[in-house]
Design an enzyme around this catalytic site. Sequence first.
Site, short mmCIF file in Angstrom:
data_model
loop_
_atom_site.label_atom_id
_atom_site.label_comp_id
_atom_site.label_asym_id
_atom_site.label_seq_id
_atom_site.Cartn_x
_atom_site.Cartn_y
_atom_site.Cartn_z
N GLU A 185 0.81 -1.22 0.00
CA GLU A 185 0.00 0.00 0.00
C GLU A 185 0.84 1.28 0.00
O GLU A 185 0.65 2.17 0.83
CB GLU A 185 -0.97 0.01 1.19
CG GLU A 185 -1.96 -1.14 1.16
CD GLU A 185 -2.94 -1.14 2.33
OE1 GLU A 185 -2.79 -0.30 3.24
OE2 GLU A 185 -3.85 -1.97 2.32
N GLU A 208 -4.88 -8.79 0.24
CA GLU A 208 -5.67 -8.51 1.44
C GLU A 208 -7.13 -8.39 1.05
O GLU A 208 -7.49 -7.61 0.16
CB GLU A 208 -5.22 -7.23 2.14
CG GLU A 208 -3.85 -7.30 2.80
CD GLU A 208 -3.51 -6.06 3.59
OE1 GLU A 208 -4.45 -5.30 3.96
OE2 GLU A 208 -2.31 -5.83 3.85
#
Length: 599
Positions: free
Chosen positions: A403, A529
Amino acid sequence: MKSKNLLRSITGIALASAVFLSQAVMPSSSVTENVLHNSYTVRAAASTPDECDYVFEVGEEIGGIIVDEEKDEKVQYVLDLSSQVPSDAKIESVMISVSTGSADELAMVAIGCHVPGYNEDDWYSDSGQDTGEELLFTYNIPEEIAASYGSDFTELFIQHWWGTGDQLVTVNKVGVNVSGGAGSAVPGDFDGDKKVKSADLILFSQYMTGEITGDYYDIVADYNGDGTVNILDFIKMKAKFVSAAGGDITDDGKTAIEFVENITVGWNLGNTLESTCDWIENPTPEQFEKAWGNPVTTKAMIDAVKSMGFNTVRVPVSWGQKMGPAPDYKVSDEWMDRVNEVVDYVIENDMYCILNVHHDNDWVVPTNEKYDAACDQLTKLWEQISVRFEKYDEHLIFETLNEPRLVGTDLEWTGGNHEARDCINRFNAAAVETIRSTGGNNALRYIMCPTYAASGSSATVNDYVAPDDDRVIVSIHAYSPYFFALANTDTPGSVSTFGTDADKASLNAELKLLYDKFVSQGRAVVIGEMGAMNKDNDEDRERWAEFYIKTAKSYGIRCVWWDNNLTVGEGERFGLINRSTLEPAYPGIVDALFRGLED
């Protein structure tokens, strides 16, 4: 090493009141400054008594609450260490497994020992309390106590001091961990940390060439236990790591899309090795690993994950706090060894392991101004990781970043800007080039590379440029639909239901975008995720989990559930497997995930 119970009981020890080890047999108030209150850990998962160096089977009831004056009596046990634990070893910790018989009652367990000269009472003690039918207390022994073990520290006194009921407690087992001492030496463990790892191979080589000598090395060098130290011990020890790594990666002609089909459903070891802790000075690897409230990872934990059907474990790791300064940015040996140990838990189970750079956004800043410094540190980090894990086969997958984004700005979670997205493309390309340059298995290793913030939005996927490498896999995170899966209950618009045609159409559209942009163009995708937060809505989460996996599979995409071991409270409740009991916290959701794989 295990021994039989060598305990003897002593009854009739009077207690004046239920206090924190301030009277009676335990130390007097004059020495309370030496009592390490709070050094205990309840249900510590670093190990169990069975995994300690010495295990004493007990199975005896001790103590009991003082109900009235006529019952003003307790039982103390003395654990004789001298005949089992080597006299030249130092005790590092004592683990006591007890049962109270009731999950609603509070109990205290304590240990003590006579240490002549330690203080005016020649006494050391420690204590802890908590509720639960089965408790695991860990007592960390101070260095000044451990140092005196060889002469006087030969007995441990174990007591149950008080509780909220009239129950006794049963001491199930006592484990003792030690360091040093020839009797505690582990074959192949040259650095004395009771683990045999690749770093010990280097020390073994130094021993074989005479660079290091000593009685301890003479013992641990006999790796195969035949009473003779020779090159065969080194070869056998080295073979262990080659075998664990799995051999060579070959160009088998498979595409990355075909490769990801090997993944069933994955599981994240979340909030663990990626934890940071700037409130502790010079934290140990264990302190880092437990900083966000999770237990230390064990092989048994990963075994349990596999037993539930998962064949992939993503291991998020933060590195910045464990790296030295420029220009080398060297990762500490202790941290690299611990990461290697956890990776081995996965690989030795014949599972896929995704190893990444996680929560290092304070220095991986995607701006043109910060790019050069960040890229220099990132490539030097990936060079070290790649060299350490070069021998591992295709079961080990690298993930360049997690991220990456403009942290703390208005653009953080809204797709960023073109400059940030371009910097991330260049970070990915530089990391992949570095990994490939280390050669060996890394020349063909599969590597996951994220979009901006690992987002699957149209803005981020449209600006994503994958490195020019056909073994690169796009890394995406998708907690979708947002208001069901990720929005907390106090977020405006949050919902706890899923299953309407509109719900399914929304999720399908997000996954189809990834297929259209990447998979249909020959680029593999793994959703590293995903998950749906607990809102006391198990049945809806089960419907969501099955539909999510089934839809992703139809588009050639595989998924990894984000598990932070949190099931209640105010945080992001994505816990799926209880890391204390090693059982599913939500077995219905686990079953639903795997139903989604069925044709």
